[in-house]
Design an enzyme around this catalytic site. Sequence first.
Site, PDB file in Angstrom:
ATOM      1  N   HIS A 125      -4.180  -7.851  15.476  1.00 41.76           N
ATOM      2  CA  HIS A 125      -4.842  -6.599  15.125  1.00 41.76           C
ATOM      3  C   HIS A 125      -4.252  -5.988  13.856  1.00 41.76           C
ATOM      4  O   HIS A 125      -4.670  -4.924  13.414  1.00 41.76           O
ATOM      5  CB  HIS A 125      -4.727  -5.614  16.305  1.00 41.76           C
ATOM      6  CG  HIS A 125      -5.731  -4.502  16.262  1.00 41.76           C
ATOM      7  ND1 HIS A 125      -5.368  -3.181  16.192  1.00 41.76           N
ATOM      8  CD2 HIS A 125      -7.085  -4.525  16.285  1.00 41.76           C
ATOM      9  CE1 HIS A 125      -6.450  -2.427  16.174  1.00 41.76           C
ATOM     10  NE2 HIS A 125      -7.505  -3.213  16.230  1.00 41.76           N
ATOM     11  N   LYS A 127      -3.535  -5.218   9.989  1.00 41.17           N
ATOM     12  CA  LYS A 127      -4.263  -5.220   8.719  1.00 41.17           C
ATOM     13  C   LYS A 127      -3.217  -5.094   7.632  1.00 41.17           C
ATOM     14  O   LYS A 127      -2.717  -4.003   7.354  1.00 41.17           O
ATOM     15  CB  LYS A 127      -5.266  -4.077   8.630  1.00 41.17           C
ATOM     16  CG  LYS A 127      -6.446  -4.192   9.611  1.00 41.17           C
ATOM     17  CD  LYS A 127      -6.147  -3.578  10.933  1.00 41.17           C
ATOM     18  CE  LYS A 127      -7.369  -3.631  11.853  1.00 41.17           C
ATOM     19  NZ  LYS A 127      -7.072  -3.103  13.181  1.00 41.17           N
ATOM     20  N   ASP A 132       2.665 -11.086  -4.168  1.00 45.56           N
ATOM     21  CA  ASP A 132       3.809 -11.438  -5.015  1.00 45.56           C
ATOM     22  C   ASP A 132       5.125 -10.858  -4.512  1.00 45.56           C
ATOM     23  O   ASP A 132       6.060 -10.670  -5.310  1.00 45.56           O
ATOM     24  CB  ASP A 132       3.564 -10.983  -6.458  1.00 45.56           C
ATOM     25  CG  ASP A 132       2.589 -11.888  -7.201  1.00 45.56           C
ATOM     26  OD1 ASP A 132       2.251 -12.957  -6.651  1.00 45.56           O
ATOM     27  OD2 ASP A 132       2.165 -11.527  -8.307  1.00 45.56           O
ATOM     28  N   HIS A 305     -11.787   5.749  12.775  1.00 45.38           N
ATOM     29  CA  HIS A 305     -11.071   4.515  13.066  1.00 45.38           C
ATOM     30  C   HIS A 305      -9.588   4.656  12.768  1.00 45.38           C
ATOM     31  O   HIS A 305      -8.827   3.689  12.840  1.00 45.38           O
ATOM     32  CB  HIS A 305     -11.675   3.358  12.262  1.00 45.38           C
ATOM     33  CG  HIS A 305     -11.245   2.005  12.719  1.00 45.38           C
ATOM     34  ND1 HIS A 305     -10.317   1.241  12.041  1.00 45.38           N
ATOM     35  CD2 HIS A 305     -11.602   1.272  13.811  1.00 45.38           C
ATOM     36  CE1 HIS A 305     -10.127   0.102  12.681  1.00 45.38           C
ATOM     37  NE2 HIS A 305     -10.889   0.088  13.760  1.00 45.38           N
ATOM     38  N   LYS A 307      -5.559   5.462  12.733  1.00 42.82           N
ATOM     39  CA  LYS A 307      -4.414   5.381  13.627  1.00 42.82           C
ATOM     40  C   LYS A 307      -3.251   6.010  12.856  1.00 42.82           C
ATOM     41  O   LYS A 307      -2.477   5.333  12.171  1.00 42.82           O
ATOM     42  CB  LYS A 307      -4.064   3.935  13.987  1.00 42.82           C
ATOM     43  CG  LYS A 307      -5.230   3.157  14.651  1.00 42.82           C
ATOM     44  CD  LYS A 307      -5.998   2.357  13.637  1.00 42.82           C
ATOM     45  CE  LYS A 307      -6.958   1.354  14.251  1.00 42.82           C
ATOM     46  NZ  LYS A 307      -7.924   1.844  15.177  1.00 42.82           N
ATOM     47  N   ASP A 312       6.029  17.568  12.933  1.00 43.06           N
ATOM     48  CA  ASP A 312       7.005  18.492  12.339  1.00 43.06           C
ATOM     49  C   ASP A 312       7.090  18.425  10.819  1.00 43.06           C
ATOM     50  O   ASP A 312       8.139  18.710  10.237  1.00 43.06           O
ATOM     51  CB  ASP A 312       8.397  18.255  12.935  1.00 43.06           C
ATOM     52  CG  ASP A 312       8.540  18.851  14.329  1.00 43.06           C
ATOM     53  OD1 ASP A 312       7.575  19.476  14.800  1.00 43.06           O
ATOM     54  OD2 ASP A 312       9.606  18.681  14.929  1.00 43.06           O
TER      55      ASP A 312
END
Length: 397
Positions: A125, A127, A132, A305, A307, A312
């Site tokens: 999952h 991404k 380089d 979508h 996450k 604080d």
Amino acid sequence: MTARNRLRALFFRGVELVPGNRIRLLQSGAEFFPALIAAIDAARAEVHLETYIFSSDPTAATVRDALMRAAQRGVRVRLLIDGVGSRELPAAWRAALETAGVGVRIYRPLVNGWRANPKNLRRLHRKLAVIDARIAFIGGMNLIDDYEPVRFAAPRLDYSVEVQGPLIVQIHRSARHLWRLVALTQLQPEAERTPPLEPSWPTDGRMRAAFVVRDNLVHRRDIERSYLAALALAHESILIANAYFLPGNRFRKLLKKAAARGVRVQLLMQGHTDHRFYQAASRALYNNLLMAGVAIYEYQASELHAKAAVVDGHWATVGSSNIDPFSLLLAREANIVVDDADFARDLRQRLQQAIARSAPLDPADWRRRSLPQRMLSRLAYGIVRMLLGVTGLGRRV
């Protein structure tokens, strides 16, 4: 060590913060894809790219073409895609990539009866891209257009970060390791073993950040623990945006305890979803959180979508991991945790703008939902628990 430093050490316990990084927040495809493609086009030696979904829309095609251009000019390009998320990648696209010289591997390829096999819940999952060994991209964005498959008026709300700095060492090592691990498990060793690139980075970075992964061996709970530590020590505010929200009991208790001690707790959830059943299961948890003083908003402008979270005003995270058992206990995930007030302020402002486009849930109205709605949520939640029980994880929800 001063009292402030001791508190900071506790706040980031279990997280290896590396100083000296440049980290740039990227929102949705309009910011992410041009930056990713520019980095690939500037590559001289190596590109690692991992994704759950590799779509076949025009936006994904621009990334495909950039990978092919890089391979054709002699850059070593390695593309790792998930067997479920990218199962609809056209065979012609893969053939074109491989003909151009791109190495393509599939994480856990599909087998007959994959939907009924609990082992197939363990997905790639992440991404992630590393170019380089000098620049990396990590976040929640798949290789898919912001307006696909459902065309809302606004783009899909998601985030990634561009990383330059000494944190590249860990990110590059992780990408290389996973590529070689998949090759080993599939009995596809590379014909030519190349030494790893020596990572490099600009020297003017000032951000402290950590690369936090979830795997099925050494780092099984690192992402979850980083969240729990932040929630436990929050004293001002908690703002979480998460697409698929089904936290375990301990996570929920910490949210409620934070609200009880006066912390402002805000959750930004999906209003529109591609998994209605899963959304119904998540909503089974809302009433208890609302009654405890947690504010919940459902994003309405488009698909959420993201996450991401800010706590604080200085702890922030962006990555691929949802706050649900599938991400926290099964899938391979990658998040960046940042200890920087400016970065946290930028992320918080963007999330507050999204909240302004969201529907707040009123605790009294939520309690008055119809009996069929409440029963559907409880049924969905129970089925999710049963599914997790098959994998041995049901006790954690």
